[in-house]
Design a protein around this motif. Structure first.
Motif, PDB file in Angstrom:
ATOM      1  N   ILE A   1       0.874  -1.181   0.000  1.00  0.00           N
ATOM      2  CA  ILE A   1       0.000   0.000   0.000  1.00  0.00           C
ATOM      3  C   ILE A   1       0.909   1.228   0.000  1.00  0.00           C
ATOM      4  O   ILE A   1       1.723   1.415   0.898  1.00  0.00           O
ATOM      5  N   SER A   2       0.798   2.035  -1.034  1.00  0.00           N
ATOM      6  CA  SER A   2       1.633   3.221  -1.186  1.00  0.00           C
ATOM      7  C   SER A   2       1.348   4.239  -0.088  1.00  0.00           C
ATOM      8  O   SER A   2       0.187   4.526   0.212  1.00  0.00           O
ATOM      9  N   ARG A   3       2.404   4.798   0.478  1.00  0.00           N
ATOM     10  CA  ARG A   3       2.247   5.867   1.462  1.00  0.00           C
ATOM     11  C   ARG A   3       1.915   7.197   0.790  1.00  0.00           C
ATOM     12  O   ARG A   3       1.507   8.138   1.458  1.00  0.00           O
ATOM     13  N   VAL A   4       2.091   7.262  -0.515  1.00  0.00           N
ATOM     14  CA  VAL A   4       1.802   8.489  -1.257  1.00  0.00           C
ATOM     15  C   VAL A   4       0.384   8.476  -1.813  1.00  0.00           C
ATOM     16  O   VAL A   4      -0.349   9.447  -1.689  1.00  0.00           O
ATOM     17  N   THR A   5      -0.011   7.345  -2.424  1.00  0.00           N
ATOM     18  CA  THR A   5      -1.336   7.275  -3.060  1.00  0.00           C
ATOM     19  C   THR A   5      -2.359   6.519  -2.223  1.00  0.00           C
ATOM     20  O   THR A   5      -3.538   6.527  -2.545  1.00  0.00           O
ATOM     21  N   ASN A   6      -1.901   5.822  -1.176  1.00  0.00           N
ATOM     22  CA  ASN A   6      -2.757   5.003  -0.316  1.00  0.00           C
ATOM     23  C   ASN A   6      -3.514   3.937  -1.116  1.00  0.00           C
ATOM     24  O   ASN A   6      -4.653   3.607  -0.824  1.00  0.00           O
ATOM     25  N   SER A   7      -2.870   3.412  -2.159  1.00  0.00           N
ATOM     26  CA  SER A   7      -3.467   2.376  -2.995  1.00  0.00           C
ATOM     27  C   SER A   7      -2.445   1.268  -3.215  1.00  0.00           C
ATOM     28  O   SER A   7      -1.243   1.475  -3.016  1.00  0.00           O
ATOM     29  N   PRO A   8      -2.906   0.069  -3.625  1.00  0.00           N
ATOM     30  CA  PRO A   8      -1.965  -1.026  -3.871  1.00  0.00           C
ATOM     31  C   PRO A   8      -1.086  -0.722  -5.082  1.00  0.00           C
ATOM     32  O   PRO A   8      -1.582  -0.369  -6.149  1.00  0.00           O
ATOM     33  N   VAL A   9       0.210  -0.862  -4.892  1.00  0.00           N
ATOM     34  CA  VAL A   9       1.184  -0.599  -5.953  1.00  0.00           C
ATOM     35  C   VAL A   9       2.334  -1.593  -5.844  1.00  0.00           C
ATOM     36  O   VAL A   9       2.453  -2.323  -4.868  1.00  0.00           O
ATOM     37  N   MET A  10       3.179  -1.587  -6.843  1.00  0.00           N
ATOM     38  CA  MET A  10       4.476  -2.252  -6.795  1.00  0.00           C
ATOM     39  C   MET A  10       5.509  -1.161  -7.030  1.00  0.00           C
ATOM     40  O   MET A  10       5.239  -0.194  -7.747  1.00  0.00           O
ATOM     41  N   MET A  11       6.658  -1.327  -6.432  1.00  0.00           N
ATOM     42  CA  MET A  11       7.708  -0.325  -6.588  1.00  0.00           C
ATOM     43  C   MET A  11       8.936  -0.951  -7.233  1.00  0.00           C
ATOM     44  O   MET A  11       9.308  -2.082  -6.928  1.00  0.00           O
ATOM     45  N   LEU A  12       9.558  -0.189  -8.107  1.00  0.00           N
ATOM     46  CA  LEU A  12      10.835  -0.538  -8.701  1.00  0.00           C
ATOM     47  C   LEU A  12      11.850   0.411  -8.082  1.00  0.00           C
ATOM     48  O   LEU A  12      11.593   1.616  -7.990  1.00  0.00           O
ATOM     49  N   ALA A  13      12.967  -0.117  -7.617  1.00  0.00           N
ATOM     50  CA  ALA A  13      13.994   0.726  -6.987  1.00  0.00           C
ATOM     51  C   ALA A  13      15.365   0.317  -7.503  1.00  0.00           C
ATOM     52  O   ALA A  13      15.670  -0.868  -7.609  1.00  0.00           O
ATOM     53  N   THR A  14      16.184   1.324  -7.808  1.00  0.00           N
ATOM     54  CA  THR A  14      17.536   1.047  -8.287  1.00  0.00           C
ATOM     55  C   THR A  14      18.483   2.100  -7.719  1.00  0.00           C
ATOM     56  O   THR A  14      18.102   3.268  -7.564  1.00  0.00           O
ATOM     57  N   PRO A  15      19.705   1.696  -7.372  1.00  0.00           N
ATOM     58  CA  PRO A  15      20.634   2.660  -6.787  1.00  0.00           C
ATOM     59  C   PRO A  15      21.090   3.721  -7.793  1.00  0.00           C
ATOM     60  O   PRO A  15      21.192   3.461  -8.984  1.00  0.00           O
ATOM     61  N   ILE A  16      21.351   4.908  -7.269  1.00  0.00           N
ATOM     62  CA  ILE A  16      21.963   5.991  -8.044  1.00  0.00           C
ATOM     63  C   ILE A  16      23.393   6.112  -7.530  1.00  0.00           C
ATOM     64  O   ILE A  16      23.606   6.320  -6.334  1.00  0.00           O
ATOM     65  N   LYS A  17      24.365   5.979  -8.439  1.00  0.00           N
ATOM     66  CA  LYS A  17      25.773   5.991  -8.030  1.00  0.00           C
ATOM     67  C   LYS A  17      26.508   7.188  -8.619  1.00  0.00           C
ATOM     68  O   LYS A  17      26.202   7.630  -9.728  1.00  0.00           O
ATOM     69  N   ASN A  18      27.502   7.683  -7.872  1.00  0.00           N
ATOM     70  CA  ASN A  18      28.332   8.767  -8.386  1.00  0.00           C
ATOM     71  C   ASN A  18      29.462   8.179  -9.233  1.00  0.00           C
ATOM     72  O   ASN A  18      29.529   6.957  -9.432  1.00  0.00           O
ATOM     73  N   ASP A  19      30.346   9.026  -9.730  1.00  0.00           N
ATOM     74  CA  ASP A  19      31.432   8.575 -10.608  1.00  0.00           C
ATOM     75  C   ASP A  19      32.385   7.599  -9.933  1.00  0.00           C
ATOM     76  O   ASP A  19      33.069   6.825 -10.602  1.00  0.00           O
ATOM     77  N   GLN A  20      32.438   7.618  -8.605  1.00  0.00           N
ATOM     78  CA  GLN A  20      33.305   6.699  -7.861  1.00  0.00           C
ATOM     79  C   GLN A  20      32.583   5.397  -7.499  1.00  0.00           C
ATOM     80  O   GLN A  20      33.139   4.537  -6.819  1.00  0.00           O
TER      81      GLN A  20
ATOM     82  N   VAL B   1      18.449   6.597  -4.333  1.00  0.00           N
ATOM     83  CA  VAL B   1      17.722   5.534  -5.016  1.00  0.00           C
ATOM     84  C   VAL B   1      16.664   6.156  -5.921  1.00  0.00           C
ATOM     85  O   VAL B   1      15.928   7.050  -5.492  1.00  0.00           O
ATOM     86  N   LEU B   2      16.601   5.683  -7.146  1.00  0.00           N
ATOM     87  CA  LEU B   2      15.541   6.061  -8.070  1.00  0.00           C
ATOM     88  C   LEU B   2      14.403   5.064  -7.871  1.00  0.00           C
ATOM     89  O   LEU B   2      14.634   3.853  -7.908  1.00  0.00           O
ATOM     90  N   ILE B   3      13.198   5.569  -7.631  1.00  0.00           N
ATOM     91  CA  ILE B   3      12.042   4.695  -7.452  1.00  0.00           C
ATOM     92  C   ILE B   3      10.985   5.011  -8.501  1.00  0.00           C
ATOM     93  O   ILE B   3      10.880   6.144  -8.972  1.00  0.00           O
ATOM     94  N   ALA B   4      10.232   3.983  -8.858  1.00  0.00           N
ATOM     95  CA  ALA B   4       9.119   4.146  -9.788  1.00  0.00           C
ATOM     96  C   ALA B   4       7.928   3.362  -9.242  1.00  0.00           C
ATOM     97  O   ALA B   4       8.091   2.230  -8.784  1.00  0.00           O
ATOM     98  N   ARG B   5       6.780   3.977  -9.277  1.00  0.00           N
ATOM     99  CA  ARG B   5       5.546   3.364  -8.776  1.00  0.00           C
ATOM    100  C   ARG B   5       4.783   2.774  -9.952  1.00  0.00           C
ATOM    101  O   ARG B   5       4.563   3.446 -10.962  1.00  0.00           O
ATOM    102  N   LEU B   6       4.364   1.505  -9.811  1.00  0.00           N
ATOM    103  CA  LEU B   6       3.615   0.811 -10.851  1.00  0.00           C
ATOM    104  C   LEU B   6       2.278   0.354 -10.293  1.00  0.00           C
ATOM    105  O   LEU B   6       2.177   0.011  -9.115  1.00  0.00           O
ATOM    106  N   ASP B   7       1.285   0.298 -11.137  1.00  0.00           N
ATOM    107  CA  ASP B   7      -0.032  -0.199 -10.747  1.00  0.00           C
ATOM    108  C   ASP B   7       0.095  -1.642 -10.278  1.00  0.00           C
ATOM    109  O   ASP B   7       0.750  -2.460 -10.927  1.00  0.00           O
ATOM    110  N   ALA B   8      -0.533  -1.979  -9.163  1.00  0.00           N
ATOM    111  CA  ALA B   8      -0.464  -3.335  -8.612  1.00  0.00           C
ATOM    112  C   ALA B   8      -1.057  -4.362  -9.566  1.00  0.00           C
ATOM    113  O   ALA B   8      -0.734  -5.540  -9.482  1.00  0.00           O
ATOM    114  N   GLY B   9      -1.900  -3.931 -10.478  1.00  0.00           N
ATOM    115  CA  GLY B   9      -2.502  -4.850 -11.436  1.00  0.00           C
ATOM    116  C   GLY B   9      -1.596  -5.221 -12.587  1.00  0.00           C
ATOM    117  O   GLY B   9      -1.957  -6.048 -13.426  1.00  0.00           O
ATOM    118  N   LEU B  10      -0.397  -4.648 -12.643  1.00  0.00           N
ATOM    119  CA  LEU B  10       0.519  -4.911 -13.758  1.00  0.00           C
ATOM    120  C   LEU B  10       0.815  -6.398 -13.913  1.00  0.00           C
ATOM    121  O   LEU B  10       0.697  -6.951 -15.003  1.00  0.00           O
TER     122      LEU B  10
END
Length: 172
Positions: free
Chosen positions: A49-68, A74-83
Motif C-alpha cells: 500500500i503506497s504511502r503516497v497514493t494510499n493504494s496497492p502498488v508495486m515499486m521498482l527501486a535502483t541505486p543511483i551511483k556517483n562517478d566513484q 535511489v531512483l524509485i518508480a511506482r507501478l499499478d499493482a494490477g501490472l
C-alpha cells in the motif's frame, strides 16, 4: 514516467526521504525495496500500500551511483499493482487454465481474481484455520521454497492440476 507507464517516479536520498517532481515527499527509508537498493540491488517490491497514493502498488527501486561508484540515493518508480495480473491474464492452458504469482510468503501478487491480489490473499495462512486449503497450502509452501514441479489440489469445487516454477531474479 508517462511514456514508460509508471504511476510516478521519485528519488530517495540517503536520509530515506523520497522526493517527487510535484514537490511531495514521503519517508520511505524503512521500506525493504529502498534498503535493498541502498545496498546496491535493483529490485521490485511485492504488492504494497503506497504511502503516497494510499493504494496497492508495486515499486521498482535502483541505486543511483556517483562517478566513484558510491550510492548517493535511489531512483524509485511506482507501478499499478494490477501490472503483474495483466501479464498473467495472457497465460492460459486449455479452456479454463490460468496463471498466478505468489510472493515468498505465499501472498497472491497476480491472479485473475483481482480481489485476491488487493486483499493479499494467502492460502498458506488461511489453511491454518480452514482445512479446505490444506492441500493447496502444501503446494504453495513448495513454491515459496523455490521448487519446480506439478501437483493437483481441490479448489472451489473442482480439482486443479498445476505446474509451478520460480521466476528468475525475484523471490516469486
Amino acid at each position: 514516467t508517462q511514456r514508460i507507464g509508471f504511476m510516478g517516479m521519485g528519488i530517495v536520498g540517503l536520509d530515506g526521504t523520497a522526493r517527487y517532481p510535484n514537490g511531495k515527499t514521503a519517508s520511505l527509508g524503512d521500506r525493504d525495496y529502498v534498503q535493498k537498493a541502498m545496498d546496491g540491488e535493483t529490485v521490485f517490491s511485492n504488492v504494497i500500500i503506497s504511502r503516497v497514493t494510499n493504494s496497492p502498488v508495486m515499486m521498482l527501486a535502483t541505486p543511483i551511483k556517483n562517478d566513484q561508484g558510491q550510492i548517493n540515493g535511489v531512483l524509485i518508480a511506482r507501478l499499478d499493482a494490477g501490472l503483474l495480473s495483466s501479464l498473467t491474464d495472457d497465460i492460459h492452458y486449455g479452456e479454463d487454465g490460468y496463471a498466478y504469482i505468489i510472493d515468498q510468503e505465499g501472498s497472491l501478487i497476480a491472479h485473475p481474481n483481482r480481489d485476491f491480489v488487493l486483499n493479499q490473499r494467502n492460502f498458506i495462512q488461511e489453511a491454518e484455520n480452514d482445512d479446505r486449503f490444506t492441500r493447496l497450502a502444501e503446494m504453495m509452501r513448495r513454491m515459496t521454497q523455490g521448487k519446480t514441479g506439478f501437483d493437483e489440489y481441490p479448489f472451489m469445487g473442482s480439482d486443479r492440476f498445476f505446474g509451478f516454477a520460480p521466476i528468475g531474479g525475484t523471490n516469486w
